[in-house]
Design an enzyme around this catalytic site. Sequence first.
Site, PDB file in Angstrom:
ATOM      1  N   CYS A   6       4.422  54.394  24.303  1.00 38.88           N
ATOM      2  CA  CYS A   6       4.499  53.029  24.873  1.00 38.88           C
ATOM      3  C   CYS A   6       3.145  52.386  24.804  1.00 38.88           C
ATOM      4  O   CYS A   6       2.008  53.079  24.903  1.00 38.88           O
ATOM      5  CB  CYS A   6       5.272  52.902  26.012  1.00 38.88           C
ATOM      6  SG  CYS A   6       6.301  51.819  26.037  1.00 38.88           S
ATOM      7  N   ASP A 124      11.624  54.970  35.683  1.00 39.62           N
ATOM      8  CA  ASP A 124      10.225  55.113  35.759  1.00 39.62           C
ATOM      9  C   ASP A 124       9.758  55.177  37.407  1.00 39.62           C
ATOM     10  O   ASP A 124      10.603  54.698  38.230  1.00 39.62           O
ATOM     11  CB  ASP A 124       9.809  53.588  35.249  1.00 39.62           C
ATOM     12  CG  ASP A 124       8.219  53.624  34.922  1.00 39.62           C
ATOM     13  OD1 ASP A 124       7.567  54.587  34.992  1.00 39.62           O
ATOM     14  OD2 ASP A 124       7.565  52.713  34.239  1.00 39.62           O
TER      15      ASP A 124
HETATM   16  O1  LIG Z   1       2.254  49.788  30.359  1.00 46.04           O
HETATM   17  C1  LIG Z   1       2.248  48.768  31.005  1.00 46.04           C
HETATM   18  O2  LIG Z   1       1.104  48.085  31.506  1.00 46.04           O
HETATM   19  C2  LIG Z   1       3.599  48.056  31.425  1.00 46.04           C
HETATM   20  C3  LIG Z   1       3.539  46.734  31.841  1.00 46.04           C
HETATM   21  C4  LIG Z   1       4.841  46.461  32.050  1.00 46.04           C
HETATM   22  C5  LIG Z   1       6.066  46.903  31.985  1.00 46.04           C
HETATM   23  C6  LIG Z   1       6.100  48.314  31.747  1.00 46.04           C
HETATM   24  C7  LIG Z   1       4.821  49.034  31.162  1.00 46.04           C
HETATM   25  N1  LIG Z   1       4.697  50.108  30.890  1.00 46.04           N
HETATM   26  C8  LIG Z   1       5.785  51.122  30.994  1.00 46.04           C
HETATM   27  O3  LIG Z   1       5.809  52.078  32.032  1.00 46.04           O
HETATM   28  C9  LIG Z   1       6.592  53.335  31.537  1.00 46.04           C
HETATM   29  C10 LIG Z   1       5.660  54.416  31.938  1.00 46.04           C
HETATM   30  O4  LIG Z   1       4.174  54.242  31.604  1.00 46.04           O
HETATM   31  P1  LIG Z   1       3.302  55.463  32.148  1.00 46.04           P
HETATM   32  O5  LIG Z   1       3.515  56.730  31.217  1.00 46.04           O
HETATM   33  O6  LIG Z   1       3.542  55.942  33.474  1.00 46.04           O
HETATM   34  O7  LIG Z   1       1.982  54.751  31.935  1.00 46.04           O
HETATM   35  C11 LIG Z   1       6.613  53.233  29.984  1.00 46.04           C
HETATM   36  O8  LIG Z   1       7.959  52.599  29.645  1.00 46.04           O
HETATM   37  C12 LIG Z   1       5.740  51.872  29.699  1.00 46.04           C
HETATM   38  O9  LIG Z   1       5.956  51.246  28.717  1.00 46.04           O
END
Ligand SMILES: O=C(O)c1ccccc1N[C@@H]1O[C@H](COP(=O)(O)O)[C@@H](O)[C@H]1O
Length: 202
Positions: A6, A124
């Site tokens: 992502c 998440d």
């Molecule tokens: O990454 C971002 O800034 C974000 C913004 C808005 C919604 C989701 C976002 N990120 C998502 O969060 C999870 C986990 O991320 P991490 O590995 O803990 O950094 C993932 O699905 C990202 O796409």
Amino acid sequence: MKVKICGITSAEDIKIVNACEPDFAGFVMFFPKSKRNLSPETAKSLIEMLDKNVLSVAVTVSPTLEQVKTAYDCGFDYIQIHGEVGGDVLSNPYLKVIRAFNVSDLEKFEEYRMNPNIVGYVFDAHEPGSGKTFDWTMLENLPRDDKLFMLAGGLNPETVAKAVKAVKPDGVDVSSGVENSNGNGKDFEKVKKFIISARSEN
Ligand SMILES: O=C(O)c1ccccc1N[C@@H]1O[C@H](COP(=O)(O)O)[C@@H](O)[C@H]1O
């Protein structure tokens, strides 16, 4: 084991994704607070460079129906929705939905299970994209069905195998944990290691 990388923001990131072949690539849209936020024009041009075997996901927070339509027009395969979601958005005719939950809204899980437009879930931490994790035991009693059950939140190449073993998800999702040391793009070695490690626990 499905893998979603992502927070893709550049042509360099696309090259890394195409070389490593995860199942999904996520692009943050309509959320200017994120350093990974993309305009629809940029997202569209990046998706056009994506290997056809990698499915594209518009990653959004509380999108309007018009924004879902814009994501569809960009060429996305799915929309991932964090935050609030209206009935019109849930039954939208444009894109299949991956519903994101954070640790404080799991009680809404049951209400989404029957919705045929929701094809998967991402679990998440409280603040999406922050690289923070959460107590995975909170997922223990959630029923599994034919929808994709994906774990996210602070995963990285070192922790993903342990997470897969503990939670037994259908897929894992990562953004911060595979970024380069400047935090402004993906790191090839980290993405490769993350995918190998996640899939080795199948
Ligand atoms: O990454 C971002 O800034 C974000 C913004 C808005 C919604 C989701 C976002 N990120 C998502 O969060 C999870 C986990 O991320 P991490 O590995 O803990 O950094 C993932 O699905 C990202 O796409």
